[in-house]
Design a protein around this motif. Structure first.
Motif, PDB file in Angstrom:
ATOM      1  N   LEU A 173      54.697  47.329 124.577  1.00 56.89           N
ATOM      2  CA  LEU A 173      54.203  46.021 124.127  1.00 56.89           C
ATOM      3  C   LEU A 173      53.876  46.031 122.638  1.00 56.89           C
ATOM      4  O   LEU A 173      54.214  45.099 121.904  1.00 56.89           O
ATOM      5  CB  LEU A 173      52.968  45.623 124.932  1.00 56.89           C
ATOM      6  N   PHE A 174      53.219  47.090 122.166  1.00 57.61           N
ATOM      7  CA  PHE A 174      52.928  47.235 120.743  1.00 57.61           C
ATOM      8  C   PHE A 174      53.736  48.378 120.118  1.00 57.61           C
ATOM      9  O   PHE A 174      54.268  48.242 119.023  1.00 57.61           O
ATOM     10  CB  PHE A 174      51.426  47.478 120.515  1.00 57.61           C
ATOM     11  N   VAL A 175      53.761  49.506 120.807  1.00 60.82           N
ATOM     12  CA  VAL A 175      54.518  50.672 120.329  1.00 60.82           C
ATOM     13  C   VAL A 175      55.140  51.362 121.536  1.00 60.82           C
ATOM     14  O   VAL A 175      54.710  51.145 122.675  1.00 60.82           O
ATOM     15  CB  VAL A 175      53.604  51.670 119.570  1.00 60.82           C
ATOM     16  N   PRO A 176      56.161  52.206 121.335  1.00 58.97           N
ATOM     17  CA  PRO A 176      56.709  52.973 122.460  1.00 58.97           C
ATOM     18  C   PRO A 176      55.639  53.859 123.103  1.00 58.97           C
ATOM     19  O   PRO A 176      54.695  54.311 122.431  1.00 58.97           O
ATOM     20  CB  PRO A 176      57.804  53.817 121.799  1.00 58.97           C
ATOM     21  N   LEU A 177      55.801  54.098 124.395  1.00 63.13           N
ATOM     22  CA  LEU A 177      54.796  54.858 125.130  1.00 63.13           C
ATOM     23  C   LEU A 177      54.577  56.241 124.528  1.00 63.13           C
ATOM     24  O   LEU A 177      53.442  56.728 124.475  1.00 63.13           O
ATOM     25  CB  LEU A 177      55.208  54.982 126.604  1.00 63.13           C
ATOM     26  N   GLU A 178      55.659  56.894 124.067  1.00 60.90           N
ATOM     27  CA  GLU A 178      55.475  58.236 123.494  1.00 60.90           C
ATOM     28  C   GLU A 178      54.625  58.197 122.230  1.00 60.90           C
ATOM     29  O   GLU A 178      53.817  59.101 121.970  1.00 60.90           O
ATOM     30  CB  GLU A 178      56.826  58.893 123.200  1.00 60.90           C
ATOM     31  N   GLY A 183      49.504  59.169 119.785  1.00 63.62           N
ATOM     32  CA  GLY A 183      48.383  58.555 119.078  1.00 63.62           C
ATOM     33  C   GLY A 183      47.048  58.875 119.722  1.00 63.62           C
ATOM     34  O   GLY A 183      46.060  59.137 119.027  1.00 63.62           O
ATOM     35  N   ALA A 184      46.991  58.859 121.056  1.00 62.13           N
ATOM     36  CA  ALA A 184      45.750  59.170 121.755  1.00 62.13           C
ATOM     37  C   ALA A 184      45.322  60.615 121.501  1.00 62.13           C
ATOM     38  O   ALA A 184      44.160  60.897 121.187  1.00 62.13           O
ATOM     39  CB  ALA A 184      45.915  58.906 123.246  1.00 62.13           C
ATOM     40  N   VAL A 185      46.268  61.535 121.637  1.00 64.47           N
ATOM     41  CA  VAL A 185      45.952  62.956 121.434  1.00 64.47           C
ATOM     42  C   VAL A 185      45.577  63.222 119.982  1.00 64.47           C
ATOM     43  O   VAL A 185      44.572  63.890 119.694  1.00 64.47           O
ATOM     44  CB  VAL A 185      47.156  63.828 121.858  1.00 64.47           C
ATOM     45  N   LEU A 222      47.763  51.477 119.280  1.00 70.38           N
ATOM     46  CA  LEU A 222      48.505  51.162 118.059  1.00 70.38           C
ATOM     47  C   LEU A 222      49.549  52.209 117.685  1.00 70.38           C
ATOM     48  O   LEU A 222      50.360  51.956 116.786  1.00 70.38           O
ATOM     49  CB  LEU A 222      47.522  50.997 116.898  1.00 70.38           C
ATOM     50  N   GLY A 223      49.514  53.370 118.328  1.00 67.68           N
ATOM     51  CA  GLY A 223      50.460  54.427 118.008  1.00 67.68           C
ATOM     52  C   GLY A 223      49.943  55.340 116.909  1.00 67.68           C
ATOM     53  O   GLY A 223      49.066  54.981 116.120  1.00 67.68           O
ATOM     54  N   TRP A 224      50.510  56.534 116.856  1.00 65.33           N
ATOM     55  CA  TRP A 224      50.023  57.540 115.903  1.00 65.33           C
ATOM     56  C   TRP A 224      50.277  57.120 114.464  1.00 65.33           C
ATOM     57  O   TRP A 224      49.542  57.522 113.552  1.00 65.33           O
ATOM     58  CB  TRP A 224      50.685  58.888 116.183  1.00 65.33           C
ATOM     59  N   GLN A 225      51.277  56.284 114.223  1.00 62.25           N
ATOM     60  CA  GLN A 225      51.604  55.895 112.851  1.00 62.25           C
ATOM     61  C   GLN A 225      50.469  55.115 112.183  1.00 62.25           C
ATOM     62  O   GLN A 225      50.346  55.121 110.958  1.00 62.25           O
ATOM     63  CB  GLN A 225      52.879  55.049 112.829  1.00 62.25           C
ATOM     64  N   MET A 226      49.657  54.422 112.964  1.00 61.73           N
ATOM     65  CA  MET A 226      48.583  53.591 112.411  1.00 61.73           C
ATOM     66  C   MET A 226      47.278  54.365 112.190  1.00 61.73           C
ATOM     67  O   MET A 226      46.356  53.853 111.553  1.00 61.73           O
ATOM     68  CB  MET A 226      48.297  52.406 113.339  1.00 61.73           C
ATOM     69  N   LEU A 227      47.214  55.590 112.693  1.00 57.55           N
ATOM     70  CA  LEU A 227      45.949  56.330 112.595  1.00 57.55           C
ATOM     71  C   LEU A 227      45.515  56.600 111.152  1.00 57.55           C
ATOM     72  O   LEU A 227      44.323  56.452 110.834  1.00 57.55           O
ATOM     73  CB  LEU A 227      46.050  57.643 113.373  1.00 57.55           C
TER      74      LEU A 227
END
Length: 284
Positions: A173-178, A183-185, A222-227
């Motif tokens: 929906l916002f970013v790919p699941l991977e 991003g969470a980790v 938001l995905g790791w790219q936004m961190l």
């Protein structure tokens, strides 16, 4: 045949979003006030149990029970005294029974919750992204005020928020699941490492574990790219506010300033304007 809701004009969607935001804002005030007290009661009961004592029997206290009442005189709030914004204006910011002031936080949270829903629908349109974004924004509002009050970021909000981020990105929906998983980790480990490096260097704790979990949740949404953008925005705003409080308001340097509100603000910036900011920084 076109579903009736799909044919609504943008103005109608914005009006519905604003109204729903007011109603949810009223509920968020309940969450902000009661959740820390609910947790405190649970911790006290656990301490009593660990000490081998029978926990004291107390009346039920949760998000639904007891009904809303004035904290000064116990006056039960009637439905027409609990209409978002309108009741506060009608009562002129005072309890109908004892006349004691009602905190300005209540209408502010309601107004901000309504504005958040408006902003999400205006930015994403009447789409599933807007619906998901509104949920994220409302959760960040509750976490911000709770952290400002208590320096707590309750697991009961941060952990479901993390899993919700995974679910909304199940189909990208916002970013790919991977990207959400990484991003969470990465979000959790980034602040975990900063925490332990600071503690090793100074012997002090620079932040709480709730900050790790909140950044992990934002990474899931938001995905790791936004961190990097979230951390940069949070660090800059937190530093500016901290310096201003020390210089202008005489804030005690030894008194910690919660980091959660600034992480939340960084998350809002990344959610709504992150892609444009990254393109501006990285170039075409």
């Amino acid at each position: 045949m076109t579903p009736p809701l799909a044919s609504l004009p943008t103005e109608a969607w914005l009006a519905l979003a604003a109204l729903l935001g007011l109603l949810v804002g009223s509920f968020l005030n309940v969450v902000i006030h009661r959740l820390p007290r609910m947790l405190e009661r649970e911790w006290q009961a656990q301490c009593e149990a660990l000490a081998g004592r029978e926990p004291a029997q107390t009346p039920a206290y949760n998000l639904l029970t007891p009904g809303s009442a004035c904290p000064h005189c116990g006056h039960k709030i009637r439905w027409y005294e609990n209409i978002p914004l309108l009741s506060f204006a009608w009562l002129r910011g005072r309890c109908a029974a004892c006349g004691q002031p009602i905190g300005w936080r209540y209408p502010i949270v309601e107004a901000v919750s309504s504005a958040a829903a408006l902003l999400a629908v205006w930015h994403f349109g009447a789409t599933p992204q807007a619906a998901a974004a509104v949920v994220l924004l409302w959760a960040l509002i509750a976490l911000t005020v709770i952290d400002l009050d208590t320096h707590l970021l309750p697991d009961r909000i941060t952990q479901p928020l993390l899993w919700a981020g995974m679910l909304v990105n199940w189909q990208g929906l916002f970013v790919p699941l991977e990207d959400a998983l990484i991003g969470a980790v990465t979000g959790y480990l980034a602040l975990w490492l900063v925490y332990h490096a600071f503690k090793l260097a100074t012997g002090k704790e620079g932040m709480g574990y709730g900050d790790f979990k909140l950044l992990a949740a934002l990474g899931a949404w938001l995905g790791w790219q936004m961190l990097p953008l979230v951390i940069l925005a949070a660090s800059l705003t937190g530093a500016i506010v901290g310096i201003a409080l020390i210089a202008l308001a005489g804030h005690d340097r030894a008194r910690p300033i919660p980091f959660g509100p600034w992480l939340a603000l960084g998350g809002v910036i990344a959610l709504l304007w992150g892609e444009g900011l990254l393109r501006l920084y990285l170039g075409p």
